[in-house]
Design an enzyme around this catalytic site. Structure first.
Site, PDB file in Angstrom:
ATOM      1  N   ASP A  46       0.943  -1.307  -0.071  1.00  0.00           N
ATOM      2  CA  ASP A  46      -0.048  -0.098  -0.018  1.00  0.00           C
ATOM      3  C   ASP A  46       0.885   1.277   0.163  1.00  0.00           C
ATOM      4  O   ASP A  46       1.374   1.602   1.237  1.00  0.00           O
ATOM      5  CB  ASP A  46      -0.893  -0.005   1.241  1.00  0.00           C
ATOM      6  N   ASN A  50       1.043   8.738  -0.005  1.00  0.00           N
ATOM      7  CA  ASN A  50       2.065   9.703   0.006  1.00  0.00           C
ATOM      8  C   ASN A  50       2.975  10.155   1.379  1.00  0.00           C
ATOM      9  O   ASN A  50       3.844  10.651   1.299  1.00  0.00           O
ATOM     10  CB  ASN A  50       1.180  10.801  -0.201  1.00  0.00           C
ATOM     11  N   TYR A  93     -17.554   6.947 -10.103  1.00  0.00           N
ATOM     12  CA  TYR A  93     -16.901   8.228 -10.033  1.00  0.00           C
ATOM     13  C   TYR A  93     -17.137   8.786 -11.781  1.00  0.00           C
ATOM     14  O   TYR A  93     -17.218   8.008 -12.506  1.00  0.00           O
ATOM     15  CB  TYR A  93     -15.398   8.336  -9.907  1.00  0.00           C
ATOM     16  N   ALA A 133      -6.106   4.162  -5.821  1.00  0.00           N
ATOM     17  CA  ALA A 133      -6.454   2.514  -5.687  1.00  0.00           C
ATOM     18  C   ALA A 133      -6.718   2.099  -4.316  1.00  0.00           C
ATOM     19  O   ALA A 133      -7.432   1.270  -3.902  1.00  0.00           O
ATOM     20  CB  ALA A 133      -5.127   2.026  -6.256  1.00  0.00           C
ATOM     21  N   ASP A 134      -6.143   3.121  -3.295  1.00  0.00           N
ATOM     22  CA  ASP A 134      -6.409   2.628  -1.974  1.00  0.00           C
ATOM     23  C   ASP A 134      -7.761   2.627  -1.565  1.00  0.00           C
ATOM     24  O   ASP A 134      -8.390   1.869  -0.772  1.00  0.00           O
ATOM     25  CB  ASP A 134      -5.152   3.467  -0.750  1.00  0.00           C
ATOM     26  N   ARG A 135      -8.383   3.696  -2.133  1.00  0.00           N
ATOM     27  CA  ARG A 135      -9.770   3.714  -1.772  1.00  0.00           C
ATOM     28  C   ARG A 135     -10.840   2.463  -2.249  1.00  0.00           C
ATOM     29  O   ARG A 135     -11.722   2.308  -1.633  1.00  0.00           O
ATOM     30  CB  ARG A 135     -10.303   5.318  -2.127  1.00  0.00           C
ATOM     31  N   ASP A 143     -10.875   7.002   5.971  1.00  0.00           N
ATOM     32  CA  ASP A 143      -9.468   6.657   5.888  1.00  0.00           C
ATOM     33  C   ASP A 143      -8.541   7.866   6.489  1.00  0.00           C
ATOM     34  O   ASP A 143      -8.724   8.968   5.769  1.00  0.00           O
ATOM     35  CB  ASP A 143      -8.837   6.092   4.596  1.00  0.00           C
ATOM     36  N   THR A 184      -2.751  10.857   4.784  1.00  0.00           N
ATOM     37  CA  THR A 184      -2.439  12.126   4.307  1.00  0.00           C
ATOM     38  C   THR A 184      -3.917  13.162   4.231  1.00  0.00           C
ATOM     39  O   THR A 184      -3.753  14.268   4.732  1.00  0.00           O
ATOM     40  CB  THR A 184      -1.419  12.080   3.039  1.00  0.00           C
TER      41      THR A 184
END
Length: 255
Positions: A6, A9, A99, A107-109, A128, A131
């Site tokens: 994962d 940032n 979206y 991609a993490d979401r 989440d 950052t």
């Protein structure tokens, strides 16, 4: 075995799975100038410390929101593990993304949504604390609908320090009392309780649209701190993103 990465940032999280079992995971700061060899040697050293056999890694999957490091991780995986990695996108994650332009969703979401559906059901909200603080909405039909993005609590603290000459850099923590009696305690109170109010306020509005039975999951570096005071985060799951990566990899690699 699977290596899940994962790449965020602020932090990069590595997880090793044996089937569905998370064997070990590590959270490191993201350094955007890290080289192929630095990544490879770092991972080999971490594996050696935990007595994990590098040769047993047969699959690697990556959720990245730092595109300049994608080719670095790709080359590292091939050079140090002899594995061609899978990079998660809206096209291969296995969940409809509603979206306007699905390419804009991190991609993490998306993998968080995949894991939330499997582990907690639907509809769901994933908060989440990274950052940025993101709120992701999964519909009753199992679709990634969209969400909200707010500045993360650490970014907000740094902005106060950088733009207000008399305010110090502070540690993010729950203050001893609501009303601060020093610059530091006043900043800590404003940030902590401000984010608690932000989180509860947004979740309340989202549940008005999605329904009262919507489950709410918190994840990310500051999730446990904020969730100790928020009324609406039901579960904190620190490994939600890694588990989402494991689920996506399992589906893609059994084809």
């Amino acid at each position: 075995m699977l290596l899940a990465i994962d790449l965020g940032n602020t932090n990069t999280v590595f997880g090793v799975y044996d089937g569905e079992r998370l064997v070990m995971h590590w959270r490191l700061s993201t350094q955007k100038d890290r080289t192929v060899d630095e990544f490879g040697i770092l991972l080999r050293n971490l594996f050696a410390l935990e007595k994990i056999d590098v040769q047993k890694i047969r699959k690697i999957i990556v959720a990245s929101v730092v595109p300049p490091l994608d080719p670095v991780l790709n080359e590292m995986a091939v050079s140090y593990f002899s594995v061609k990695p899978i990079f998660v996108t809206y096209e291969n994650a296995g969940i409809p993304v509603l979206y306007d332009d699905p390419r804009e969703v991190g991609a993490d979401r998306i993998v968080n949504a995949v894991a939330a559906i499997r582990k907690y059901g639907k509809p769901a909200i994933v908060v989440d604390f990274g950052t940025a603080t993101t709120f992701d909405v999964i519909t009753a039909a199992g679709e990634y609908q969209g969400g909200l993005i707010a500045p993360g609590i650490v970014i907000s603290a740094e902005a106060l320090y950088e733009h207000a000459a008399k305010l110090p850099r502070i540690e993010i923590q729950k203050p001893a009392s609501l009303i601060g009696t020093s610059a530091i305690s006043s900043m800590q109170s404003g940030l902590f309780y401000g984010y608690v109010a932000l989180v509860d306020g947004i979740i309340t509005r989202l549940k008005q649209e999605l329904g009262p039975s919507t489950c709410v999951i918190g994840t990310g570096g500051q999730a446990r701190l904020i969730s100790q005071e928020t009324k609406l985060i039901e579960t904190v799951d620190s490994n939600l993103t890694l588990d989402g990566l494991q689920l996506v990899a399992s589906r893609l690699l059994r084809r």
